[in-house]
Design a protein around this motif. Structure first.
Motif, PDB file in Angstrom:
ATOM      1  N   LEU A  42      43.524 -10.575 -12.803  1.00  0.00           N
ATOM      2  CA  LEU A  42      44.248  -9.387 -12.372  1.00  0.00           C
ATOM      3  C   LEU A  42      44.710  -9.465 -10.930  1.00  0.00           C
ATOM      4  O   LEU A  42      45.236  -8.491 -10.395  1.00  0.00           O
ATOM      5  N   LYS A  43      44.529 -10.598 -10.284  1.00  0.00           N
ATOM      6  CA  LYS A  43      44.983 -10.742  -8.899  1.00  0.00           C
ATOM      7  C   LYS A  43      46.497 -10.665  -8.846  1.00  0.00           C
ATOM      8  O   LYS A  43      47.203 -11.455  -9.465  1.00  0.00           O
ATOM      9  N   SER A  44      46.995  -9.717  -8.095  1.00  0.00           N
ATOM     10  CA  SER A  44      48.445  -9.550  -8.006  1.00  0.00           C
ATOM     11  C   SER A  44      49.096 -10.525  -7.047  1.00  0.00           C
ATOM     12  O   SER A  44      50.265 -10.841  -7.134  1.00  0.00           O
ATOM     13  N   SER A 137      51.815  -1.411 -10.069  1.00  0.00           N
ATOM     14  CA  SER A 137      52.518  -0.160  -9.815  1.00  0.00           C
ATOM     15  C   SER A 137      51.583   0.752  -9.040  1.00  0.00           C
ATOM     16  O   SER A 137      50.522   1.145  -9.542  1.00  0.00           O
ATOM     17  N   ASP A 138      51.978   1.100  -7.803  1.00  0.00           N
ATOM     18  CA  ASP A 138      51.116   1.880  -6.912  1.00  0.00           C
ATOM     19  C   ASP A 138      49.776   1.161  -6.747  1.00  0.00           C
ATOM     20  O   ASP A 138      49.727   0.053  -6.277  1.00  0.00           O
TER      21      ASP A 138
END
Length: 395
Positions: A42-44, A137-138
């Motif tokens: 989940l690392k953006s 997102s946010d």
């Protein structure tokens, strides 16, 4: 026997789940594989990696399942399904957050890369690589999956692979075929490390030792221990009497060398055999269930073993005492095909051919396997009785 209610499910210590709750859902796909998604998937961005590692406890818990109806016009899709698990409410999402169909190819076996890179699936004739895709997102990160543009020629046209696994550090990939061939590759270069065309008549299950130095394979005949550095079979795990080996899994007890667990079927049911990983000799054998074992796994902290049966039952055992601490009767209506612990060893995902997916929160126990909540309840009850007695005395 004492019971306590947890999100619409009555739990009995070494007992039965009486009512199906929100932690079990059907997604329309007969499942063969299950795994928790590593939080590092989940690392953006690389710059956010450190912050996300610190906040890992607040991240959503995704679970991926694989399966389908196979080739033909059954009307049942072949797909990889991602579901969101909320530990606070002990519930799986009503609908998948992602359902990636694979056409006529059934994803029969699945291995999630521990580094969060993606998922490799065994299809009828080859293996295919899929990559995680995240949308930020946010302050939220949504997870999805996409077919990779990478095609590994070494995994094309090799036939059905019945076992697929990565080493714990993700640097090695092992695949075992229906034809008995065992292959080990460096990942992701795909340099061939081990090629054993006749490892077994058919390979059933594989697992790397925690340090990646050894690979154990089980199939027809005895189990085999492979030395990765020399690419040769170092030892043989002999069977006793009428045993048939099914699954193999290494585990650490935190204080000594890792143990190896192998499930074995005999005429009286399923057993778990424990092996010394220095001498490769048997330490013990424990009969645990009358029904055939259809799934097996070991928690990341090494404290728990989980088995699934062809009758749909799931059992959780304490690895130190080898005693059953939880039984989930009819966790699924069909064969339990896959079990997977979460990275923190606090939850267990299970999947079945009845198209159901379940996540079970594991109750905290003492070293001897006694439920902590029961101990606290008894202590509270004793305190109440003492207070009532004392009050009556003064009155």
């Amino acid at each position: 026997m004492m019971t306590r209610l947890i999100t619409h499910v009555v739990v009995r210590d070494v007992g039965t789940w009486l009512v199906m709750g929100e932690n079990c859902k059907r997604y329309g796909v007969p499942f063969y594989g299950a795994s928790f998604v590593p939080h590092n998937a989940l690392k953006s961005s690389d710059t956010d990696a450190k912050k996300e590692d610190e906040d890992s406890g607040n991240r959503p818990n995704y679970v991926i399942f694989a399966g389908g109806g196979g080739e033909g016009r059954s009307g049942i899709p072949n797909a990889l399904v991602i579901s969101l698990f909320d530990s606070a409410s002990n519930s799986l999402s009503d609908q998948p957050v992602e359902k990636l169909e694979t056409g006529d190819d059934l994803p029969y076996r699945m291995a999630v890369h521990p580094g969060g890179e993606g998922v490799i699936c065994s299809l009828p004739k080859s293996c295919r690589w899929f990559e995680w895709d995240t949308i930020t997102s946010d302050d939220t990160i949504e997870l999805s999956l996409k077919p990779s543009e990478k095609v590994f020629d070494e995994l094309e046209d090799i036939g059905q692979q019945l076992a697929v696994t990565f080493s714990q550090d993700g640097s090695l990939l092992a695949v075992g075929g229906e034809d008995g061939t065992l292959r080990v590759f460096k990942w992701p270069s795909m340099a061939l490390v081990l090629d054993a065309p006749n490892a077994h008549t058919s390979v059933k299950n594989l697992d790397f030792s925690p340090d990646g130095k050894y690979l154990v394979s089980v199939g027809s005949g005895p189990g085999r221990v492979w030395d990765i550095s020399s690419s040769i079979a170092k030892a043989s795990l002999s069977k006793e009497n009428d045993e048939v080996f099914g699954f193999c899994k290494f585990s650490l007890d935190g204080e000594s060398d890792p143990f190896l667990y192998v499930t074995a079927m005999r005429d009286r049911g399923g057993s778990i055999v424990k092996w010394n990983t220095t001498t490769w000799k048997r330490i013990s054998s424990k009969h645990v269930v009358r029904d055939p074992i259809s799934a097996f796994n070991v928690s990341y902290d090494g404290k728990l073993l989980a088995i699934g049966t062809i009758e749909g039952d799931v059992l959780i055992l304490n690895s130190s005492s080898m005693k059953v601490q939880t039984v989930i009767k009819k966790a699924h209506l069909g064969v339990v095909t896959s079990l997977a612990f979460s990275n923190d060893s606090r939850a267990l995902a299970s999947a079945s051919l009845d198209a159901s997916a379940r996540v079970t929160i594991i109750e905290e126990t003492t070293k001897n396997g006694v439920n902590v909540w029961i101990i606290l309840f008894i202590m509270l009850l004793a305190a109440v009785l003492y207070y009532a007695k004392a009050k009556g005395h003064f009155l």
